[in-house]
Design a protein around this motif. Structure first.
Motif, PDB file in Angstrom:
ATOM      1  N   LEU A 148       0.827  -1.207   0.000  1.00 46.15           N
ATOM      2  CA  LEU A 148       0.000   0.000   0.000  1.00 46.15           C
ATOM      3  C   LEU A 148       0.863   1.260   0.000  1.00 46.15           C
ATOM      4  N   ASP A 149       1.939   1.237   0.758  1.00 49.10           N
ATOM      5  CA  ASP A 149       2.839   2.392   0.794  1.00 49.10           C
ATOM      6  C   ASP A 149       3.421   2.670  -0.586  1.00 49.10           C
ATOM      7  N   GLU A 150       3.789   1.620  -1.300  1.00 50.49           N
ATOM      8  CA  GLU A 150       4.307   1.762  -2.664  1.00 50.49           C
ATOM      9  C   GLU A 150       3.296   2.449  -3.577  1.00 50.49           C
ATOM     10  N   SER A 151       2.024   2.250  -3.292  1.00 49.51           N
ATOM     11  CA  SER A 151       0.958   2.827  -4.112  1.00 49.51           C
ATOM     12  C   SER A 151       0.498   4.194  -3.615  1.00 49.51           C
ATOM     13  N   GLY A 152       1.208   4.752  -2.645  1.00 45.74           N
ATOM     14  CA  GLY A 152       0.891   6.096  -2.168  1.00 45.74           C
ATOM     15  C   GLY A 152      -0.172   6.134  -1.085  1.00 45.74           C
ATOM     16  N   ILE A 153      -0.466   4.993  -0.462  1.00 50.87           N
ATOM     17  CA  ILE A 153      -1.460   4.925   0.598  1.00 50.87           C
ATOM     18  C   ILE A 153      -0.758   4.996   1.955  1.00 50.87           C
ATOM     19  N   THR A 154      -1.190   5.892   2.812  1.00 43.04           N
ATOM     20  CA  THR A 154      -0.626   6.034   4.153  1.00 43.04           C
ATOM     21  C   THR A 154      -1.377   5.133   5.127  1.00 43.04           C
ATOM     22  N   ILE A 155      -0.648   4.342   5.888  1.00 42.10           N
ATOM     23  CA  ILE A 155      -1.256   3.469   6.895  1.00 42.10           C
ATOM     24  C   ILE A 155      -1.303   4.229   8.222  1.00 42.10           C
ATOM     25  N   THR A 156      -2.511   4.421   8.745  1.00 45.00           N
ATOM     26  CA  THR A 156      -2.678   5.184   9.983  1.00 45.00           C
ATOM     27  C   THR A 156      -2.716   4.306  11.222  1.00 45.00           C
ATOM     28  N   GLY A 157      -2.975   3.026  11.053  1.00 48.35           N
ATOM     29  CA  GLY A 157      -3.031   2.100  12.177  1.00 48.35           C
ATOM     30  C   GLY A 157      -3.250   0.699  11.659  1.00 48.35           C
ATOM     31  N   ARG A 158      -2.914  -0.286  12.495  1.00 49.12           N
ATOM     32  CA  ARG A 158      -3.099  -1.659  12.058  1.00 49.12           C
ATOM     33  C   ARG A 158      -3.294  -2.571  13.264  1.00 49.12           C
ATOM     34  N   SER A 159      -3.922  -3.706  12.990  1.00 41.93           N
ATOM     35  CA  SER A 159      -4.127  -4.725  14.012  1.00 41.93           C
ATOM     36  C   SER A 159      -4.096  -6.077  13.316  1.00 41.93           C
ATOM     37  N   TYR A 160      -3.441  -7.074  13.928  1.00 40.07           N
ATOM     38  CA  TYR A 160      -3.354  -8.383  13.293  1.00 40.07           C
ATOM     39  C   TYR A 160      -3.411  -9.479  14.351  1.00 40.07           C
ATOM     40  N   LEU A 161      -3.786 -10.696  13.912  1.00 37.32           N
ATOM     41  CA  LEU A 161      -4.004 -11.815  14.830  1.00 37.32           C
ATOM     42  C   LEU A 161      -2.810 -12.758  14.945  1.00 37.32           C
ATOM     43  N   GLY A 162      -1.947 -12.798  13.925  1.00 37.59           N
ATOM     44  CA  GLY A 162      -0.799 -13.697  13.968  1.00 37.59           C
ATOM     45  C   GLY A 162      -1.126 -15.145  13.661  1.00 37.59           C
ATOM     46  N   LEU A 163      -2.206 -15.387  12.909  1.00 40.50           N
ATOM     47  CA  LEU A 163      -2.614 -16.759  12.619  1.00 40.50           C
ATOM     48  C   LEU A 163      -1.826 -17.359  11.459  1.00 40.50           C
ATOM     49  N   THR A 164      -1.659 -18.676  11.493  1.00 37.44           N
ATOM     50  CA  THR A 164      -0.983 -19.373  10.401  1.00 37.44           C
ATOM     51  C   THR A 164      -1.836 -20.498   9.824  1.00 37.44           C
ATOM     52  N   ARG A 165      -3.080 -20.646  10.293  1.00 34.64           N
ATOM     53  CA  ARG A 165      -3.961 -21.699   9.768  1.00 34.64           C
ATOM     54  C   ARG A 165      -5.414 -21.393  10.139  1.00 34.64           C
ATOM     55  N   GLU A 166      -6.345 -22.000   9.397  1.00 35.82           N
ATOM     56  CA  GLU A 166      -7.779 -21.977   9.676  1.00 35.82           C
ATOM     57  C   GLU A 166      -8.313 -20.566   9.969  1.00 35.82           C
ATOM     58  N   ILE A 167      -7.954 -19.645   9.123  1.00 33.82           N
ATOM     59  CA  ILE A 167      -8.378 -18.265   9.305  1.00 33.82           C
ATOM     60  C   ILE A 167      -9.891 -18.122   9.167  1.00 33.82           C
ATOM     61  N   TRP A 168     -10.513 -18.985   8.376  1.00 34.00           N
ATOM     62  CA  TRP A 168     -11.958 -18.887   8.166  1.00 34.00           C
ATOM     63  C   TRP A 168     -12.760 -19.109   9.446  1.00 34.00           C
ATOM     64  N   ARG A 169     -12.141 -19.635  10.491  1.00 35.53           N
ATOM     65  CA  ARG A 169     -12.849 -19.881  11.753  1.00 35.53           C
ATOM     66  C   ARG A 169     -12.906 -18.651  12.663  1.00 35.53           C
ATOM     67  N   VAL A 170     -12.258 -17.564  12.284  1.00 36.00           N
ATOM     68  CA  VAL A 170     -12.255 -16.354  13.119  1.00 36.00           C
ATOM     69  C   VAL A 170     -13.680 -15.792  13.206  1.00 36.00           C
ATOM     70  N   PRO A 171     -14.204 -15.548  14.417  1.00 38.86           N
ATOM     71  CA  PRO A 171     -15.569 -15.019  14.548  1.00 38.86           C
ATOM     72  C   PRO A 171     -15.621 -13.521  14.272  1.00 38.86           C
ATOM     73  N   TYR A 172     -16.819 -13.025  13.973  1.00 40.13           N
ATOM     74  CA  TYR A 172     -17.008 -11.594  13.739  1.00 40.13           C
ATOM     75  C   TYR A 172     -16.523 -10.753  14.921  1.00 40.13           C
ATOM     76  N   ARG A 173     -16.726 -11.254  16.161  1.00 40.81           N
ATOM     77  CA  ARG A 173     -16.315 -10.469  17.323  1.00 40.81           C
ATOM     78  C   ARG A 173     -14.850 -10.103  17.272  1.00 40.81           C
ATOM     79  N   ASP A 174     -13.982 -11.023  16.849  1.00 37.55           N
ATOM     80  CA  ASP A 174     -12.552 -10.725  16.759  1.00 37.55           C
ATOM     81  C   ASP A 174     -12.272  -9.691  15.668  1.00 37.55           C
ATOM     82  N   VAL A 175     -13.012  -9.771  14.557  1.00 40.06           N
ATOM     83  CA  VAL A 175     -12.844  -8.779  13.493  1.00 40.06           C
ATOM     84  C   VAL A 175     -13.225  -7.392  13.993  1.00 40.06           C
ATOM     85  N   VAL A 176     -14.325  -7.311  14.748  1.00 37.72           N
ATOM     86  CA  VAL A 176     -14.772  -6.024  15.301  1.00 37.72           C
ATOM     87  C   VAL A 176     -13.719  -5.462  16.254  1.00 37.72           C
TER      88      VAL A 176
END
Length: 316
Positions: A148-176
């Motif tokens: 995104l930075d290469e494309s001129g987009i500034t990142i103002t903040g980020r959050s990540y889970l650190g998962l390496t498998r079965e990402i489809w099992r993440v519930p909406y609550r964690d996304v929120v």
């Protein structure tokens, strides 16, 4: 019984989808699709590697993509989309464009990727400052930020889970929770990465709470693929899909009826009611309930938000 009067099934626009072998959200993709469009989904070959930069590179190798597109060619799609965010940003902008070229050459059909669609969507909503949410490890999240930075987009903040498998099992609550954490520095928009992360129902509710457009990997992929065949994605009150939602919920407020003259020549509101408050005053109290934070995953299926403008930010 004679059913010849039915005239056969309606003609369908075909959209080819190339997904990684572990993709589990076919049904979510279909939720953005109108009735006269069919999705034709194929997957890349299995490799025994966890979600990582190495896996992103393996599932985006040009020959792998060519073989998948050739398989889809049997059903003659009008466009082919590579539905993988990390696989399409891991090589940067040049890598993404090379992937599109390889797919288009293999199938002789217009092609696109999730990461390319993301840039198009950010341009569409005029967003230059973006918060990002990912289920990835730090190294994969860093790669998205670099893209995104290469494309001129500034990142103002980020959050990540650190998962390496079965990402489809993440519930909406964690996304929120991740979205709330990432969106604290007044970005123009928030992007939820990974096509294997469920997002469909959470988008309108996050837009109401955070007062900003919210994009997701599957959403931008389907928006771009459908636009390529002259169709519009469908979805409940999402800023990318709905120009009214993009301007903010206050744009949906109907104009009051014109006043009528009474017998004395004075003006009054129809029905004899007292004049209402000025529009600015009415809007000042609007949207209070929608602005409350979400308290349970069950609320995510609620109807369209009834909020005020996006947090005081200029309309997009």
């Amino acid at each position: 019984m004679d059913v010849s009067f039915l005239g056969g099934p309606l003609p369908q626009h075909g959209v080819g989808i190339v997904a990684p072998f572990d993709f589990a959200l076919d049904r979510e993709l279909w939720r953005w699709v109108p009735d006269d469009v069919s999705l034709h989904v194929t997957r890349t070959p299995f490799v025994p590697v966890e979600v990582s930069l190495d896996l992103a590179r393996l599932v985006s190798e040009h020959e792998t993509l060519r073989e998948a597109v050739r398989a889809l060619s049997a059903v003659a799609p009008e466009v082919v989309a590579y539905a993988c965010t990390s696989g399409s940003f891991v090589g940067g902008g040049a890598g993404e464009r090379a992937m599109v070229a390889a797919m288009a050459q293999a199938g002789e059909v217009p092609s696109l990727t999730t990461s390319g669609a993301l840039l198009d969507a950010l341009h569409e909503i005029e967003a230059r400052r973006v918060a990002i949410v990912t289920p990835y490890t730090k190294s994969v999240t860093d790669s998205l930020e670099d893209y995104l930075d290469e494309s001129g987009i500034t990142i103002t903040g980020r959050s990540y889970l650190g998962l390496t498998r079965e990402i489809w099992r993440v519930p909406y609550r964690d996304v929120v929770d991740m979205a709330r954490e990432a969106a604290g520095d007044a970005p123009d928009a928030l992007f939820i990465s990974c096509t294997n992360l469920p997002t469909y129902d959470v988008i309108p509710q996050l837009e109401a709470e955070l007062r900003m457009p919210v994009l997701s990997a599957n959403q931008v992929t389907m928006w771009a693929a459908l636009r390529a065949v002259g169709k519009e994605a469908v979805g409940p009150y999402q800023a990318l899909l709905d120009p009214v939602a993009r301007r903010g919920p206050a744009a949906m407020t109907p104009s009051p009826p014109p006043p009528t003259a009474d017998e004395t020549g004075g003006l009054h509101e129809p029905g004899g009611s007292e004049p209402g408050p000025e529009p600015e005053a009415a809007l000042a109290g609007a949207g209070t309930e929608a602005a409350e934070p979400l308290e349970s995953a069950g609320e995510l299926g609620a109807g369209p938000p009834a909020a005020d403008e996006w947090g005081g930010q200029p309309p997009l």
